[in-house]
Scaffold this motif. Sequence first.
Motif, mmCIF file in Angstrom:
data_model
loop_
_atom_site.group_PDB
_atom_site.id
_atom_site.type_symbol
_atom_site.label_atom_id
_atom_site.label_comp_id
_atom_site.label_asym_id
_atom_site.label_seq_id
_atom_site.Cartn_x
_atom_site.Cartn_y
_atom_site.Cartn_z
ATOM 1 N N MET A 99 0.835 -1.209 0.000
ATOM 2 C CA MET A 99 0.000 0.000 0.000
ATOM 3 C C MET A 99 0.869 1.257 0.000
ATOM 4 S SD MET A 99 -3.316 -0.917 2.354
ATOM 5 C CE MET A 99 -2.407 -1.539 3.732
ATOM 6 N N GLY A 100 1.984 1.199 0.743
ATOM 7 C CA GLY A 100 2.914 2.319 0.741
ATOM 8 C C GLY A 100 3.504 2.532 -0.646
ATOM 9 N N ALA A 101 3.818 1.408 -1.325
ATOM 10 C CA ALA A 101 4.417 1.512 -2.657
ATOM 11 C C ALA A 101 3.438 2.151 -3.635
ATOM 12 C CB ALA A 101 4.829 0.126 -3.146
ATOM 13 N N LEU A 102 2.147 1.842 -3.472
ATOM 14 C CA LEU A 102 1.150 2.458 -4.350
ATOM 15 C C LEU A 102 1.144 3.981 -4.167
ATOM 16 C CD1 LEU A 102 -1.248 2.184 -6.334
ATOM 17 C CD2 LEU A 102 -2.733 2.083 -4.335
ATOM 18 N N ASN A 103 1.098 4.420 -2.905
ATOM 19 C CA ASN A 103 1.186 5.861 -2.651
ATOM 20 C C ASN A 103 2.455 6.437 -3.253
ATOM 21 O OD1 ASN A 103 -1.169 6.130 -1.221
ATOM 22 N ND2 ASN A 103 -0.219 5.952 0.786
ATOM 23 N N GLY A 104 3.562 5.743 -2.992
ATOM 24 C CA GLY A 104 4.866 6.213 -3.454
ATOM 25 C C GLY A 104 4.910 6.341 -4.966
ATOM 26 N N PHE A 105 4.367 5.336 -5.652
ATOM 27 C CA PHE A 105 4.369 5.377 -7.108
ATOM 28 C C PHE A 105 3.594 6.592 -7.613
ATOM 29 C CE2 PHE A 105 1.899 4.409 -10.942
ATOM 30 C CZ PHE A 105 2.941 4.305 -11.856
ATOM 31 N N LEU A 106 2.390 6.792 -7.055
ATOM 32 C CA LEU A 106 1.550 7.905 -7.511
ATOM 33 C C LEU A 106 2.213 9.247 -7.230
ATOM 34 C CD1 LEU A 106 -1.914 6.517 -6.383
ATOM 35 C CD2 LEU A 106 -1.134 6.826 -8.722
ATOM 36 N N VAL A 107 2.903 9.343 -6.091
ATOM 37 C CA VAL A 107 3.518 10.618 -5.729
ATOM 38 C C VAL A 107 4.836 10.820 -6.478
ATOM 39 C CG1 VAL A 107 4.526 11.950 -3.850
ATOM 40 C CG2 VAL A 107 2.414 10.672 -3.468
ATOM 41 N N ALA A 108 5.706 9.803 -6.419
ATOM 42 C CA ALA A 108 7.053 10.005 -6.962
ATOM 43 C C ALA A 108 7.063 9.971 -8.482
ATOM 44 C CB ALA A 108 7.988 8.935 -6.398
ATOM 45 N N TRP A 109 6.371 9.008 -9.075
ATOM 46 C CA TRP A 109 6.507 8.877 -10.526
ATOM 47 C C TRP A 109 5.431 9.606 -11.316
ATOM 48 C CZ3 TRP A 109 9.615 5.348 -8.054
ATOM 49 C CH2 TRP A 109 10.910 5.314 -8.559
ATOM 50 N N LEU A 110 4.243 9.705 -10.767
ATOM 51 C CA LEU A 110 3.249 10.495 -11.497
ATOM 52 C C LEU A 110 3.277 11.951 -11.069
ATOM 53 C CD1 LEU A 110 0.107 8.267 -11.980
ATOM 54 C CD2 LEU A 110 2.013 8.693 -13.506
ATOM 55 N N GLY A 111 4.016 12.236 -9.994
ATOM 56 C CA GLY A 111 4.141 13.620 -9.571
ATOM 57 C C GLY A 111 2.875 14.206 -8.977
#
Lengths: 309, 332, 338
Positions: A99-111
């Motif tokens: 679940m953390g990785a999902l947040n991280g992906f949306l924040v870090a890679w989709l900006g």
Amino acid sequence: MKRYSRELTVAIALSALLVWLAIFAPHFFQPQPLLARLTAQVPVLVLTIGMSVVIISRQIDISVGSQFGVCAVVAGLTSAAGAPLSLALIAATLTGTAMGALNGFLVAWLGLPSIVVSLATMVTWAEVLRLFQQGRFINLPAGVQWFGFSQFVGQASLLFFALGLLGAMAYFLKNRTGGRHFYAVGSDSEAARLAGINPKGVTMLSFVLMGTLTGLAAFCNMVQSPQVDPKCGVGLEMKAIAAAVVGGIAVTGGRGGLWGAFFGLLLLATINPALTYMHIDAYWEKAIQGLVILLAVIADGLRTKRSAA
Amino acid sequence: MNALPAPTKRHWVRHETLLLLMLFAETTYFFYFARNFGTADNISNIVRHSAEMGLLALAMMPVILTGGIDLSVGSLMGLCAVIFGVLTHDWHWTTLQAVAATLLAGLFAGGFNAALIAFLRLPPLIVTLGTFSLYRGLAEATTQGTKIYRSFDPDFLNLGDQHFFALPIQAWIFALGALFFWVLVHRTTLGRSFRAIGFSPEGTLYAGIPVERRTAMPYVLAGLTAAIAALLFTARLHQARADAGTGYELAAITAVVLGGTSIFGGIGSVHGTLFGIAAIAVLNNGIARVPGVLKAGVGGELASMLTGALLLIALAAPILTRFITRGRATQT
Amino acid sequence: MKRSQFIPALLALPFTLLMSCEKSSAPVGADHPKAAKKLTIAFLPKSKGNSYFIACEKGAREAVQELGAELLFDGPTNTDPAKQNEIVENWMTLGVDVIAVACENREGIAGPLKRAQEKGIKIVTFDSDTTPDARSFFVNQATPQGIGEALMDEAARLCAEEGEFAIITATLTAANMNEWRKFIEARLAERYPKMKLIDTKPCDDQKDKAQAETTNLISANPNLKCIMAICSPAVPGAAEAVKQAGKAGIVKVVGLGLPSENKAYLKDGVTQSVILWRVADLGYLTIQAAYAVGTGALEVGSKSIHAGKLGEIQIDGTSIILGKPFVFTKDNVDQFDF
């Protein structure tokens, strides 16, 4: 000296409160309730560590309360199915990490802005959990509570673990290159990039770490009780954020340390029992919590204004 | 520097077009598939049930436009409702006096946020997190949690239930609020300065704009709006309660961000916010009427989850398109 | 450049299509809401995701199956005090025949219910009542007065009618629990002069917070003899705190809760009594009554109702009485499976 002034302010406020309690409500320091109170804060402390890292990286995660509930139910169901505790631990941390990785992906890679992303994941996980578990408690088999040891051993080991984690993470953040990267990205992500740090990776890592710690915290919560309450995570995000902020971690990123957050957590966690011991009515609790947060941040503001002038 | 405003502008126009399309698709879908969605009574329900949240969202928009946030508006609704109850019941003020005093209280509470944020330069997230707790706490302490104020002036209660020219009274108040904020943000220099502050507070200061006062204003307005919302809520429920407005701050922020206002400030429009409010209000009402959802009894849960999904899609869509178009540009 | 504007729209399309595919498989009833001619009963709990009302729903679904009616089940998913009113108002425009509601807010919901009655929708309340003029019947498992007095009497019995006790409630603003507290305090003043209510703490409907509050209460008040937990997560929470403090049997625990959540504590002698009724039967009886009211079989003035497997149930005025609350103790808790 000046670097630690915020930690010092909070520690002094906490000590003052404790001295006051020692004089007027000595019952507060009875060993059993004290130990029980401290152990009950272990999951919140683990969350606060993660939240501090996220805030230092100039992000925020308001979905941890919902994540915590999901992880607790996953761990609870695993244990209730008869699996060993280690498996429940792995299941909870893996769920949290994902679940953390999902947040991280949306924040870090989709900006996308983290407050909006985690707002969306907060409601989503909360509703998924409600639909799935419908508020039913999970009764755990014997041998889960306190890892199957005595109550004292269980409490002591949880406390040692949490303090150990705190010490290790505090040292890592302050003194290791990897830890300084969070500060670098949090204070100026572009400068950090030019200095050879990968800001996306660091942001991603902070959310993944947050998720893993959430799973761990949910596990630490489960082993304290023979039941899992699926609503156990509601409101935890606010506690973790408030602790970090009162402890001097700046929401603008790049500033503050874990020991400050630790003292902030202890201060906030002492207020509620203090009301009970001083026989003050419960309905003042929220107002006083709010005042403490405001006072902490006003003190900060006045100090920076004075030093700027 | 010159290149910055142009693509940004295109960006948000595109967002609102997209949102309007989504809203249209959503409404059409519900109109055909959701049970009794398009009836006059139901449309009046949609307006009445989301007027308070909508007003808060309108007031939240300029706050976010300056790069701030206000988490305290929901709690302030509770405090204002309690103040209104105390004044009418315990102090025996007339309704009109009590309304005026409640609005003043809202202004004052908003002003307190504003003072800390604008003049002490404290982070809005933390200040309003503190007052989020403080205002709700004061409301609970005043009523000792248990006291609920009932029985108000029937004329006042009409605000919550009655129609005026075929529309619920809330619709008129909301329309006035929308007009006010639209003119403020899009047609006045004040509104321009909010946007400028959101883009770059330092730059705005050097441009000779009193940044502190201009930053303060949206919070004061948010406080006033929370008081109005509290009065509407009290009239609709026929009760003044300390837990009025619980969770409304997040709904309002969701509507604003869905409406295309950047959470970092500087970008956004009031009409976008209006579409955002409408999309959420329609979704909340309509989804529970779709036969399959109705049968499964999961309307509330699904509405929240879809709002979350909608938010992520609305935000991610322009970024994904940028990736795609950039990819194409490098290929050719 | 213009073409790029279509891409967002394209992206939005699968989303909307997905939504329509998913749900249009269900019968399309937009034009003929009552085409099936089934009686539609809408069932509104105080909150969703609450094990108590899930047990109620189970009974309700069973009754609906037997009667061949349509059941709509929805309720608040948050603590917004206006939510129940909104759901009732939405159901009014949806076209339901009967609304069965467990009222969170006795006076607050009366307005929408009266308006629904004006539209010809029949109203039945269960679990907790609204004002009598806003409904036809109240399926009465226990009045707030009955609950309050049962709790107070049980606590007094356990404490031999003297000593200090404390209450753990859900939130300080929960309307129905405040109603119970009023009757608890009235009973206390009337019957038990030697007992003293020293504190009332909210637990936010969370077990962990109830446990923390109880830990503090026990140590801050050495003479505390009893904890009364009046929301269901608080009962095991309080019991765990008493157990951890090593005060099992010294500090008594009594509360309102589900047997399945308290079985272990009852058997260990930590919790003495848990008070509740047959929850599934409450849902079942509510639907039976709603159906009878909806079809016109049951009218004001009837003396009894035939309620399927429950047999003849007595009616007192406009109250359909399920029976008195049970007191679960370690001796009888094994007989119940909810």
